[in-house]
Design an enzyme around this catalytic site. Structure first.
Site, PDB file in Angstrom:
ATOM      1  N   SER A  30       0.957  -0.996  -0.048  1.00 52.06           N
ATOM      2  CA  SER A  30      -0.028   0.351   0.161  1.00 52.06           C
ATOM      3  C   SER A  30       0.721   1.463  -0.447  1.00 52.06           C
ATOM      4  O   SER A  30       1.445   1.326   0.884  1.00 52.06           O
ATOM      5  CB  SER A  30      -1.101   0.379   1.366  1.00 52.06           C
ATOM      6  OG  SER A  30      -1.920  -0.940   1.336  1.00 52.06           O
ATOM      7  N   HIS A  61      -3.225   0.612  -5.435  1.00 51.66           N
ATOM      8  CA  HIS A  61      -2.828  -0.629  -5.788  1.00 51.66           C
ATOM      9  C   HIS A  61      -2.787  -0.773  -6.940  1.00 51.66           C
ATOM     10  O   HIS A  61      -3.935  -0.997  -7.735  1.00 51.66           O
ATOM     11  CB  HIS A  61      -3.540  -1.653  -5.014  1.00 51.66           C
ATOM     12  CG  HIS A  61      -2.850  -2.335  -3.739  1.00 51.66           C
ATOM     13  ND1 HIS A  61      -1.503  -3.034  -3.344  1.00 51.66           N
ATOM     14  CD2 HIS A  61      -2.841  -2.108  -2.368  1.00 51.66           C
ATOM     15  CE1 HIS A  61      -1.177  -2.993  -1.884  1.00 51.66           C
ATOM     16  NE2 HIS A  61      -2.192  -2.530  -1.504  1.00 51.66           N
ATOM     17  N   HIS A  83      -4.980  -9.415  -2.242  1.00 46.03           N
ATOM     18  CA  HIS A  83      -5.215  -9.857  -0.347  1.00 46.03           C
ATOM     19  C   HIS A  83      -6.380 -10.716   0.014  1.00 46.03           C
ATOM     20  O   HIS A  83      -7.482 -10.386  -0.983  1.00 46.03           O
ATOM     21  CB  HIS A  83      -5.744  -8.555   0.785  1.00 46.03           C
ATOM     22  CG  HIS A  83      -4.888  -6.776   0.004  1.00 46.03           C
ATOM     23  ND1 HIS A  83      -5.092  -6.231  -1.388  1.00 46.03           N
ATOM     24  CD2 HIS A  83      -3.892  -6.928   1.163  1.00 46.03           C
ATOM     25  CE1 HIS A  83      -3.997  -5.260  -0.731  1.00 46.03           C
ATOM     26  NE2 HIS A  83      -2.502  -5.660   0.267  1.00 46.03           N
ATOM     27  N   TYR A  85      -8.905 -10.386   2.399  1.00 49.62           N
ATOM     28  CA  TYR A  85     -10.143 -10.330   2.556  1.00 49.62           C
ATOM     29  C   TYR A  85     -10.613  -9.456   1.564  1.00 49.62           C
ATOM     30  O   TYR A  85     -11.547  -9.110   1.515  1.00 49.62           O
ATOM     31  CB  TYR A  85      -9.592  -8.297   3.667  1.00 49.62           C
ATOM     32  CG  TYR A  85      -9.008  -7.878   3.299  1.00 49.62           C
ATOM     33  CD1 TYR A  85      -9.327  -6.960   1.654  1.00 49.62           C
ATOM     34  CD2 TYR A  85      -7.358  -7.200   3.575  1.00 49.62           C
ATOM     35  CE1 TYR A  85      -8.524  -5.377   1.543  1.00 49.62           C
ATOM     36  CE2 TYR A  85      -6.899  -5.665   2.915  1.00 49.62           C
ATOM     37  CZ  TYR A  85      -7.043  -5.538   1.738  1.00 49.62           C
ATOM     38  OH  TYR A  85      -6.067  -4.748   1.676  1.00 49.62           O
ATOM     39  N   GLU A  86      -9.929  -9.319  -0.188  1.00 50.34           N
ATOM     40  CA  GLU A  86     -11.114  -8.957  -1.384  1.00 50.34           C
ATOM     41  C   GLU A  86     -11.341 -10.069  -2.067  1.00 50.34           C
ATOM     42  O   GLU A  86     -12.769  -9.946  -2.408  1.00 50.34           O
ATOM     43  CB  GLU A  86      -9.642  -8.854  -1.828  1.00 50.34           C
ATOM     44  CG  GLU A  86      -9.261  -6.955  -1.968  1.00 50.34           C
ATOM     45  CD  GLU A  86      -7.427  -6.641  -3.088  1.00 50.34           C
ATOM     46  OE1 GLU A  86      -8.404  -6.511  -4.149  1.00 50.34           O
ATOM     47  OE2 GLU A  86      -6.708  -7.780  -2.184  1.00 50.34           O
ATOM     48  N   ALA A 113       2.447  -2.083   3.981  1.00 48.82           N
ATOM     49  CA  ALA A 113       2.043  -0.602   5.164  1.00 48.82           C
ATOM     50  C   ALA A 113       1.550  -1.972   6.529  1.00 48.82           C
ATOM     51  O   ALA A 113       1.109  -2.843   6.095  1.00 48.82           O
ATOM     52  CB  ALA A 113       1.002  -0.180   4.078  1.00 48.82           C
ATOM     53  N   MET A 211      -2.800  -6.948   7.080  1.00 45.80           N
ATOM     54  CA  MET A 211      -3.150  -7.940   6.648  1.00 45.80           C
ATOM     55  C   MET A 211      -3.080  -8.008   5.728  1.00 45.80           C
ATOM     56  O   MET A 211      -3.641  -8.718   4.487  1.00 45.80           O
ATOM     57  CB  MET A 211      -4.504  -7.154   6.309  1.00 45.80           C
ATOM     58  CG  MET A 211      -5.303  -6.391   7.127  1.00 45.80           C
ATOM     59  SD  MET A 211      -6.795  -5.202   6.614  1.00 45.80           S
ATOM     60  CE  MET A 211      -6.197  -4.182   8.316  1.00 45.80           C
ATOM     61  N   SER A 212      -1.882  -9.208   5.392  1.00 42.93           N
ATOM     62  CA  SER A 212      -0.446  -9.868   4.604  1.00 42.93           C
ATOM     63  C   SER A 212       0.553  -9.971   4.305  1.00 42.93           C
ATOM     64  O   SER A 212       0.602 -10.547   5.132  1.00 42.93           O
ATOM     65  CB  SER A 212      -0.267  -8.020   2.886  1.00 42.93           C
ATOM     66  OG  SER A 212       0.534  -7.209   3.641  1.00 42.93           O
ATOM     67  N   ASN A 235       1.054   3.738  10.742  1.00 39.69           N
ATOM     68  CA  ASN A 235       0.589   4.234  11.657  1.00 39.69           C
ATOM     69  C   ASN A 235       0.574   3.036  12.730  1.00 39.69           C
ATOM     70  O   ASN A 235       0.967   2.498  12.947  1.00 39.69           O
ATOM     71  CB  ASN A 235      -1.111   3.885  11.368  1.00 39.69           C
ATOM     72  CG  ASN A 235      -1.609   2.379  11.215  1.00 39.69           C
ATOM     73  OD1 ASN A 235      -1.184   2.403   9.719  1.00 39.69           O
ATOM     74  ND2 ASN A 235      -2.321   1.910  11.855  1.00 39.69           N
ATOM     75  N   HIS A 247      -7.099   4.338   5.950  1.00 41.30           N
ATOM     76  CA  HIS A 247      -6.641   4.067   4.402  1.00 41.30           C
ATOM     77  C   HIS A 247      -5.772   5.019   4.609  1.00 41.30           C
ATOM     78  O   HIS A 247      -4.699   5.483   3.832  1.00 41.30           O
ATOM     79  CB  HIS A 247      -7.228   3.310   3.658  1.00 41.30           C
ATOM     80  CG  HIS A 247      -7.001   2.812   2.475  1.00 41.30           C
ATOM     81  ND1 HIS A 247      -5.571   1.666   2.616  1.00 41.30           N
ATOM     82  CD2 HIS A 247      -6.386   2.765   0.712  1.00 41.30           C
ATOM     83  CE1 HIS A 247      -5.394   1.876   1.599  1.00 41.30           C
ATOM     84  NE2 HIS A 247      -5.284   1.989   1.078  1.00 41.30           N
TER      85      HIS A 247
HETATM   86  N1  HPA Z   1      -3.434  -3.047  11.031  1.00 40.72           N
HETATM   87  C1  HPA Z   1      -3.228  -3.411  10.389  1.00 40.72           C
HETATM   88  N2  HPA Z   1      -3.214  -3.755   9.056  1.00 40.72           N
HETATM   89  C2  HPA Z   1      -2.511  -2.689   8.458  1.00 40.72           C
HETATM   90  C3  HPA Z   1      -2.834  -1.354   9.794  1.00 40.72           C
HETATM   91  C4  HPA Z   1      -3.312  -1.818  11.128  1.00 40.72           C
HETATM   92  O1  HPA Z   1      -2.585  -0.354  12.402  1.00 40.72           O
HETATM   93  N3  HPA Z   1      -1.659  -0.740   9.054  1.00 40.72           N
HETATM   94  C5  HPA Z   1      -1.389  -0.325   7.697  1.00 40.72           C
HETATM   95  N4  HPA Z   1      -2.054  -1.534   7.822  1.00 40.72           N
END
Ligand code: HPA
Length: 273
Positions: A30, A61, A83, A85-86, A113, A211-212, A235, A247
């Site tokens: 990301s 993406h 991903h 989750y997709e 990320a 998540m990846s 973050n 996001h």
């Molecule tokens: N959690 C999960 N996936 C992420 C995060 C997060 O805080 N930041 C970027 N991808």
């Protein structure tokens, strides 16, 4: 289509673009996809043009392979990933890495990320992945084992290659690039985690959450590709700071860190791989 047929047709399309020279693979996460634009002599293969391939539906993406050169080396890049989750089964998340293996790729850089779980991190921290915890609830190798790639019960004791990590830490130090090292924990998403989940993540030894990456790293370990993983902490994870997660924040931090990230990736390409 059978997985193997999808992989062979993808490899054939990439070979037409000169990718059989590539010993280096890269997956850009990301907000980090811009690095692919810095390659020389770029050629493209859109995921949408590969029979049976999923496409990435996530904002920020792209959905294509980029083949190009850097430091005299041919690199095959996934600019944008798919991903769990997709809605794709994790077996499909193995396709990119397995296609690279078919081309002869020996070393892979996986980037993402991620949220910072380790409270000494901050938005912008670069973290070398030492190991992972798979809490996604499933595994990319579920289903019939593809013996052409690796064994039914693969060893995961060195997924993120120890020697490459040692060498990269020394390189980063020499070039004054701050690089933490820690454990990446994968959750399925697409929700960001709850504060309670993040406390659990910390308690079980995670430093970052995302998540990846894990499905791709498992596929690489299975087929003998040496992997380096880099998380950009975009973050702090849920509940650490008194602010909601978004996001937009993730892609904004990634954009701000793009220069430092590129410098590190350049170093990996020229001096490590
Ligand atoms: N959690 C999960 N996936 C992420 C995060 C997060 O805080 N930041 C970027 N991808």
């Amino acid at each position: 289509m059978e997985l193997m047929d999808i992989i062979e047709s993808a490899a054939a399309l990439l070979k037409q673009q000169g990718a059989e020279q590539a010993k280096i693979g890269m997956i850009l996460g990301s907000g980090l996809g811009a690095y692919a634009e810095t390659l020389e002599n770029k050629r493209f293969v859109n995921y949408a043009d590969i029979p049976g391939y999923p496409v990435s539906s996530v904002v920020g993406h792209k959905s294509r392979f980029v083949i190009g050169e850097k430091a005299g080396k041919t690199i095959v890049v996934m600019q944008g990933r798919f991903h769990y989750y997709e809605g794709y089964p994790q077996s499909l998340l193995s396709l990119g890495v397995r296609t690279m293996q078919r081309l002869g790729v020996e070393k892979l850089l996986i980037t993402n990320a991620a949220g910072g779980v380790n409270t000494s991190y901050h938005a912008g921290t670069l973290m070398l992945i030492s190991d992972h915890i798979n809490l996604s609830g499933t595994n990319p190798l579920i289903g019939k084992n593809l013996d052409a790639f690796g064994p039914r019960f693969p060893d995961l004791s060195n997924v993120y290659d120890r020697d490459l990590r040692t060498a990269l830490k020394a390189l980063a130090k020499k070039h004054d690039i701050e690089l933490e090292e820690g454990v990446y924990l994968m959750m399925s998403g697409p929700c960001y985690e709850t504060p309670a989940e993040i406390r659990m993540a910390r308690a079980i030894g995670a430093d970052a959450v995302g998540m990846s990456t894990v499905p791709e790293a498992i596929a690489a370990a299975h087929c003998g590709i040496k992997t380096v993983g880099i998380s950009l902490i975009t973050n702090m994870a849920a509940g650490i700071l008194d602010q909601p997660l978004s996001h937009a924040e993730v892609t904004e931090t990634a954009n701000q860190a793009a220069k430092r990230f590129s410098a590190l990736v350049d170093l990996i390409v020229s001096d490590l791989f």
